[in-house]
Design an enzyme around this catalytic site. Structure first.
Site, PDB file in Angstrom:
ATOM      1  N   ASP A  16       0.848  -1.196   0.000  1.00  9.56           N
ATOM      2  CA  ASP A  16       0.000   0.000   0.000  1.00  9.56           C
ATOM      3  C   ASP A  16       0.882   1.244   0.000  1.00  9.56           C
ATOM      4  O   ASP A  16       2.073   1.174   0.326  1.00  9.56           O
ATOM      5  CB  ASP A  16      -0.917   0.014   1.235  1.00  9.56           C
ATOM      6  CG  ASP A  16      -1.859   1.217   1.219  1.00  9.56           C
ATOM      7  OD1 ASP A  16      -2.481   1.475   0.183  1.00  9.56           O
ATOM      8  OD2 ASP A  16      -1.946   1.929   2.241  1.00  9.56           O
ATOM      9  N   SER A  17       0.266   2.380  -0.303  1.00 11.85           N
ATOM     10  CA  SER A  17       1.003   3.642  -0.259  1.00 11.85           C
ATOM     11  C   SER A  17       1.353   4.023   1.188  1.00 11.85           C
ATOM     12  O   SER A  17       2.242   4.841   1.400  1.00 11.85           O
ATOM     13  CB  SER A  17       0.166   4.747  -0.904  1.00 11.85           C
ATOM     14  OG  SER A  17      -1.073   4.874  -0.243  1.00 11.85           O
ATOM     15  N   TYR A  48      -0.610   8.590  -2.814  1.00 14.63           N
ATOM     16  CA  TYR A  48      -0.588   8.211  -4.222  1.00 14.63           C
ATOM     17  C   TYR A  48      -1.800   8.821  -4.950  1.00 14.63           C
ATOM     18  O   TYR A  48      -1.785   8.998  -6.155  1.00 14.63           O
ATOM     19  CB  TYR A  48      -0.674   6.684  -4.358  1.00 14.63           C
ATOM     20  CG  TYR A  48       0.630   5.930  -4.149  1.00 14.63           C
ATOM     21  CD1 TYR A  48       1.737   6.515  -3.539  1.00 14.63           C
ATOM     22  CD2 TYR A  48       0.735   4.611  -4.577  1.00 14.63           C
ATOM     23  CE1 TYR A  48       2.912   5.792  -3.361  1.00 14.63           C
ATOM     24  CE2 TYR A  48       1.900   3.889  -4.413  1.00 14.63           C
ATOM     25  CZ  TYR A  48       2.991   4.481  -3.801  1.00 14.63           C
ATOM     26  OH  TYR A  48       4.143   3.760  -3.633  1.00 14.63           O
ATOM     27  N   GLY A  49      -2.843   9.087  -4.171  1.00 12.96           N
ATOM     28  CA  GLY A  49      -4.142   9.453  -4.753  1.00 12.96           C
ATOM     29  C   GLY A  49      -4.152  10.730  -5.555  1.00 12.96           C
ATOM     30  O   GLY A  49      -5.086  10.988  -6.312  1.00 12.96           O
ATOM     31  N   CYS A  79      -3.729  -1.056  -2.175  1.00 11.91           N
ATOM     32  CA  CYS A  79      -3.982   0.346  -2.516  1.00 11.91           C
ATOM     33  C   CYS A  79      -4.873   0.427  -3.768  1.00 11.91           C
ATOM     34  O   CYS A  79      -4.507  -0.084  -4.830  1.00 11.91           O
ATOM     35  CB  CYS A  79      -2.638   1.021  -2.791  1.00 11.91           C
ATOM     36  SG  CYS A  79      -2.769   2.763  -3.181  1.00 11.91           S
ATOM     37  N   THR A  81      -5.551   3.093  -5.473  1.00 11.41           N
ATOM     38  CA  THR A  81      -4.933   3.954  -6.474  1.00 11.41           C
ATOM     39  C   THR A  81      -3.880   3.183  -7.269  1.00 11.41           C
ATOM     40  O   THR A  81      -3.849   3.248  -8.500  1.00 11.41           O
ATOM     41  CB  THR A  81      -4.300   5.189  -5.796  1.00 11.41           C
ATOM     42  OG1 THR A  81      -5.309   5.864  -5.036  1.00 11.41           O
ATOM     43  CG2 THR A  81      -3.710   6.132  -6.808  1.00 11.41           C
ATOM     44  N   GLU A 156      -6.733  10.072   8.468  1.00 10.45           N
ATOM     45  CA  GLU A 156      -5.370  10.049   9.031  1.00 10.45           C
ATOM     46  C   GLU A 156      -5.286  10.944  10.266  1.00 10.45           C
ATOM     47  O   GLU A 156      -4.503  10.688  11.180  1.00 10.45           O
ATOM     48  CB  GLU A 156      -4.345  10.445   7.966  1.00 10.45           C
ATOM     49  CG  GLU A 156      -4.336   9.403   6.861  1.00 10.45           C
ATOM     50  CD  GLU A 156      -3.028   9.225   6.138  1.00 10.45           C
ATOM     51  OE1 GLU A 156      -2.143  10.075   6.264  1.00 10.45           O
ATOM     52  OE2 GLU A 156      -2.893   8.199   5.434  1.00 10.45           O
ATOM     53  N   CYS A 191     -11.309   2.948  -1.575  1.00  9.44           N
ATOM     54  CA  CYS A 191     -10.074   3.512  -1.011  1.00  9.44           C
ATOM     55  C   CYS A 191      -9.798   2.813   0.315  1.00  9.44           C
ATOM     56  O   CYS A 191     -10.732   2.521   1.080  1.00  9.44           O
ATOM     57  CB  CYS A 191     -10.250   5.016  -0.798  1.00  9.44           C
ATOM     58  SG  CYS A 191      -8.853   5.792   0.055  1.00  9.44           S
ATOM     59  N   THR A 192      -8.521   2.569   0.563  1.00  9.17           N
ATOM     60  CA  THR A 192      -8.117   1.841   1.777  1.00  9.17           C
ATOM     61  C   THR A 192      -8.600   2.492   3.073  1.00  9.17           C
ATOM     62  O   THR A 192      -8.806   1.802   4.067  1.00  9.17           O
ATOM     63  CB  THR A 192      -6.577   1.801   1.856  1.00  9.17           C
ATOM     64  OG1 THR A 192      -6.078   3.128   1.615  1.00  9.17           O
ATOM     65  CG2 THR A 192      -6.001   0.831   0.855  1.00  9.17           C
ATOM     66  N   HIS A 193      -8.742   3.812   3.059  1.00 13.21           N
ATOM     67  CA  HIS A 193      -9.068   4.520   4.306  1.00 13.21           C
ATOM     68  C   HIS A 193     -10.547   4.485   4.667  1.00 13.21           C
ATOM     69  O   HIS A 193     -10.906   4.703   5.816  1.00 13.21           O
ATOM     70  CB  HIS A 193      -8.633   5.983   4.198  1.00 13.21           C
ATOM     71  CG  HIS A 193      -7.156   6.190   4.243  1.00 13.21           C
ATOM     72  ND1 HIS A 193      -6.294   5.553   3.365  1.00 13.21           N
ATOM     73  CD2 HIS A 193      -6.381   6.947   5.055  1.00 13.21           C
ATOM     74  CE1 HIS A 193      -5.052   5.920   3.639  1.00 13.21           C
ATOM     75  NE2 HIS A 193      -5.074   6.768   4.661  1.00 13.21           N
TER      76      HIS A 193
HETATM   77  N1  DGL Z   1      -4.101   3.879  -0.418  1.00 19.93           N
HETATM   78  C1  DGL Z   1      -4.768   4.884  -1.221  1.00 19.93           C
HETATM   79  C2  DGL Z   1      -5.965   4.253  -1.927  1.00 19.93           C
HETATM   80  O1  DGL Z   1      -6.494   3.244  -1.533  1.00 19.93           O
HETATM   81  C3  DGL Z   1      -5.213   6.079  -0.359  1.00 19.93           C
HETATM   82  C4  DGL Z   1      -4.065   6.890   0.209  1.00 19.93           C
HETATM   83  C5  DGL Z   1      -3.207   7.564  -0.846  1.00 19.93           C
HETATM   84  O2  DGL Z   1      -3.719   8.431  -1.596  1.00 19.93           O
HETATM   85  O3  DGL Z   1      -2.036   7.228  -0.936  1.00 19.93           O
HETATM   86  O4  DGL Z   1      -6.400   4.786  -2.924  1.00 19.93           O
END
Ligand code: DGL
Length: 278
Positions: A16-17, A48-49, A79, A81, A156, A191-193
């Site tokens: 993941d990022s 990364y987004g 991730c 993204t 976050e 998205c992971t979050h």
């Molecule tokens: N991990 C990214 C996703 O699932 C979210 C966080 C990022 O933008 O790096 O898209």
């Protein structure tokens, strides 16, 4: 050969990022506890987004190569993204099976929708790539895509139950479920979050809407993959085991430990700082 008859534990690399992919790791741990997990969070280079496809592909390929060097036999791209922008490049660079989050998420959404219409939320890059749109339209499901860039920093910040996050969610979701998407009956958390604000989204989303979490569906896809691969271990006996976790972070290990524990819901201990050469 003293160990030749013992069931073999898979070594699963999760990329993941940053810490968000720990929501995917959590879902994996629930389903496949008897495995060794190597988790790579590219915390020095996130988010990364908001980045371009070329940059994300370059970062992601370096990270998965590192995971393979550590012995990962199966790669999970947690991730959204990175999956949306770089899955093909990652697959081309990897010498092992690669599972991204978008196909499993789209599959679960297609199975859940009665109206054949869903809303997908994600980062700017994920939504801009239309990767979810392609995966859903291939399954004859109509899609409204909505980027929600403020959710990642809010999560976050730890504002998972906060009036500001709730207000932001109300604005995003009312825009998403408008006009021809009014009758969409599934919301995909792309998205992971977002699993961390699932209870809040549940309250804010229209009542008739089912929420599909790509973390959950990806863990099921990995489970399926492990069952169908002719590997010499039984997933049934695997369920009883205890996972072994090792984490790699490109920014501070201490920061990863602290924040990771919140995302994983379990203590994050064995963290190694990694400096990937450009
Ligand atoms: N991990 C990214 C996703 O699932 C979210 C966080 C990022 O933008 O790096 O898209």
């Amino acid at each position: 050969m003293p160990n030749s008859r013992r069931p073999r534990r898979p070594k699963i690399g999760v990329f993941d990022s940053g810490v968000g992919g720990l929501t995917v790791l959590r879902a994996l741990l629930d389903r496949i506890p008897d495995a060794d997990y190597l988790y790579f969070g590219d915390t020095a280079r996130l988010p990364y987004g908001s980045k371009s496809a070329a940059t994300v592909a370059h970062y992601a390929v370096g990270a998965v190569r590192y995971l393979q060097d550590q012995g990962a036999e199966l790669l999970v791209i947690a991730c959204n993204t990175a999956t949306a922008l770089a899955l093909n490049e990652i697959k081309a660079a990897a010498g092992v099976e690669v599972i991204g989050v978008i196909e499993p998420g789209a599959e679960a959404a297609a199975a859940a929708t009665r109206k054949r219409k869903v809303v997908v939320i994600g980062t700017d890059a994920t939504i801009g790539s239309h990767a979810y749109r392609r995966a859903l339209e291939a399954r004859k499901v109509g899609v409204r895509e909505k980027s929600c860039p403020l959710f990642v920093p809010l999560v976050e910040e730890g504002w998972v139950e906060h009036p500001v996050t709730e207000q932001v969610a109300k604005i995003y979701l009312s825009e998403a479920f408008s006009e021809d998407a009014r009758d969409a009956d599934v919301l995909v958390l792309g998205c992971t979050h977002y699993p961390l604000i699932k209870p809040l989204l549940r309250r804010v989303a229209p009542e008739h809407v089912a929420i599909v979490d790509s973390a959950e569906s990806t863990a099921r896809a990995v489970e399926r993959q492990l069952q169908i691969e002719p590997l010499p271990y039984s997933t049934k006996s695997a369920r009883r085991g205890v996972p072994k976790l090792k984490f790699f972070a490109t920014d501070s290990a201490e920061k990863f430990r602290k924040m990771g524990t919140r995302f994983l819901g379990l203590p994050v201990e064995d963290v190694l700082h990694v400096d990937l050469k450009e």
